[in-house]
Scaffold this active site. Structure first.
Site, short mmCIF file in Angstrom:
data_model
loop_
_atom_site.label_atom_id
_atom_site.label_comp_id
_atom_site.label_asym_id
_atom_site.label_seq_id
_atom_site.Cartn_x
_atom_site.Cartn_y
_atom_site.Cartn_z
N LYS A 118 50.00 29.02 42.04
CA LYS A 118 48.69 29.67 41.98
C LYS A 118 47.54 28.68 42.06
O LYS A 118 46.42 29.06 42.39
CB LYS A 118 48.56 30.50 40.70
CG LYS A 118 49.32 31.81 40.83
CD LYS A 118 48.99 32.78 39.72
CE LYS A 118 49.73 34.09 39.93
NZ LYS A 118 50.08 34.75 38.70
N LYS A 202 58.31 36.14 49.61
CA LYS A 202 58.48 37.29 48.72
C LYS A 202 57.53 38.43 49.12
O LYS A 202 56.38 38.16 49.46
CB LYS A 202 58.15 36.82 47.29
CG LYS A 202 58.53 37.78 46.20
CD LYS A 202 58.15 37.23 44.83
CE LYS A 202 56.65 37.30 44.59
NZ LYS A 202 56.24 37.06 43.20
N LYS A 205 52.01 42.10 46.49
CA LYS A 205 50.80 42.90 46.68
C LYS A 205 49.63 42.02 47.10
O LYS A 205 48.62 42.53 47.56
CB LYS A 205 50.48 43.69 45.42
CG LYS A 205 50.25 42.88 44.18
CD LYS A 205 50.11 43.80 42.96
CE LYS A 205 50.37 43.07 41.67
NZ LYS A 205 50.67 43.94 40.56
#
Ligand code: TYM
Length: 339
Positions: A118, A202, A205
């Site tokens: 992140k 992966k 969303k």
């Protein structure tokens, strides 16, 4: 390890950060519903405190939390059988998290791949302190219930290992056998559902391409189109699982079929081995539409009555606190808090 035998108890959570994907459904929600029906106590949580580790629009957060609650119920989680909660309504999660912030080490947190991903290529100094401490709150979510089993997708494995490290260090530092050493439950064909556009990434969303994922709110038409357009290779499907090695896109579609049809990958390949994608994709699309569209219509029905969702969550919080309050009290006693 632990000498004490803890009563089996399942806990898991999902962030209300907007939108549920087929990955969330197969890797988490469907398996949560299966666990609920095995006679073990099950507790499922919308983790709004985790969601705010990156800024959320307050109105969106409120709506997303209710929509997620609808997603849990529409996927088969029954508020009469499982405890359904919103994390911030059970204050013991955050209270235990503070204790764990003092048990966990900076080095452990810095090694978390999700933290690294992140902040990769970004200014880590500008990330919130909450994002860094995120896994300690997750450990608190689990251990405030003395949960023994946590069903999650593959991407959460390292966080559960950290939860085990925190429990062991707490038990060791205070000379107690108080927190269980929780087991991650990562089973089945769909613990890592991949993007429909790239079988090495992966399904998420946050992927900028909507075609990369199936959303639980997609209609039949959108589901079919996305599956028909999914990236594949030119070979026919193999007749055994070994033949899926080095074919990430083919493996992903077979895994999805396997999880949705509740058959093993070998059973699926016995049926579809030798088929071209032109034949297999419509079969998969029909199956996905049949399994997913009832969930999206049930979600739509449930979100239309937000007051009922709020009542379910308020009752869940009350039931949860019967478990969490004594565990927090005992933790404080162990640590030496007076009063
Ligand atoms: P979150 O909200 O990112 O995802 C929720 C669950 O969905 C699974 N998942 C997937 N499984 C298979 N394939 C995919 N493509 C896929 N994408 C998501 C995740 O593995 C997860 O099980 N940190 C957690 C939330 C959390 C939690 C907890 C989980 C907070 N406290 C305590 C378990 C126990 C998270 O961000 O999940």
């Amino acid at each position: 390890m632990s000498e004490t035998t803890f009563t089996p108890r399942v806990f898991s959570g999902i962030q209300p950060s907007g939108g549920l994907t087929l990955g969330n459904y197969l890797g988490a929600l469907k398996r949560f519903a299966d666990a609920q029906n095995q006679g073990i106590q099950t507790i499922y949580c919308m983790v709004d405190l985790h969601a705010i580790t990156v800024w959320q629009n307050p109105e969106d957060l409120r709506n997303n939390t209710r929509e997620l609650c609808a997603g849990f119920i529409a996927s088969g989680i029954d508020p009469e059988k499982s405890i359904l909660i919103n994390q911030s309504q059970v204050p013991e999660h955050a209270q235990l998290a503070w204790v764990f912030n003092c048990v966990a080490r900076m080095g452990w947190m810095g090694r978390m791949t999700q933290w690294k991903d992140k902040t990769a290529g970004k200014n880590a100094e500008a990330a919130s302190l909450g994002l860094f401490a995120y896994p300690a709150l997750m450990a608190a979510d689990i251990l405030i219930y003395h949960a023994t089993h946590v069903p999650v997708g593959e991407d959460q494995k390292q966080h559960i290992e950290l939860t085990r490290d925190i429990a062991m260090k707490f038990n060791h530092d205070y000379g107690v056998d108080f927190f269980p050493i929780t087991e991650p439950v990562i089973e089945g064909a769909a613990t890592r559902v991949m993007s429909l556009r790239d079988g090495t990434k992966k399904m998420s969303k946050s992927d900028p391409s909507d075609a990369s994922r199936i959303n639980l709110t997609d209609d039949a038409d959108a589901i079919s189109k996305k599956i028909r357009k999914a990236k594949t290779d030119p070979e026919p499907l193999p007749s055994d699982a070994k033949g899926l090695e080095d074919r990430p896109e083919a493996r992903n579609l077979v895994n999805i079929y396997s999880a949705l049809s509740e058959q093993t990958v070998d059973q699926v390949l016995a049926e579809v081995g030798g088929m071209q994608f032109g034949t297999f994709k419509p079969m998969l699309a029909d199956l996905a539409v049949a399994k997913l569209t009832p969930i999206s219509s049930e979600m739509a029905r449930l979100v239309a009555d937000p007051a009922e969702i709020d009542r379910i969550l308020a009752r869940g919080a009350e039931q949860a606190r019967e478990i969490t309050a004594p565990i927090l009290k005992k933790t404080y006693e162990i640590v030496g808090m007076i009063g």
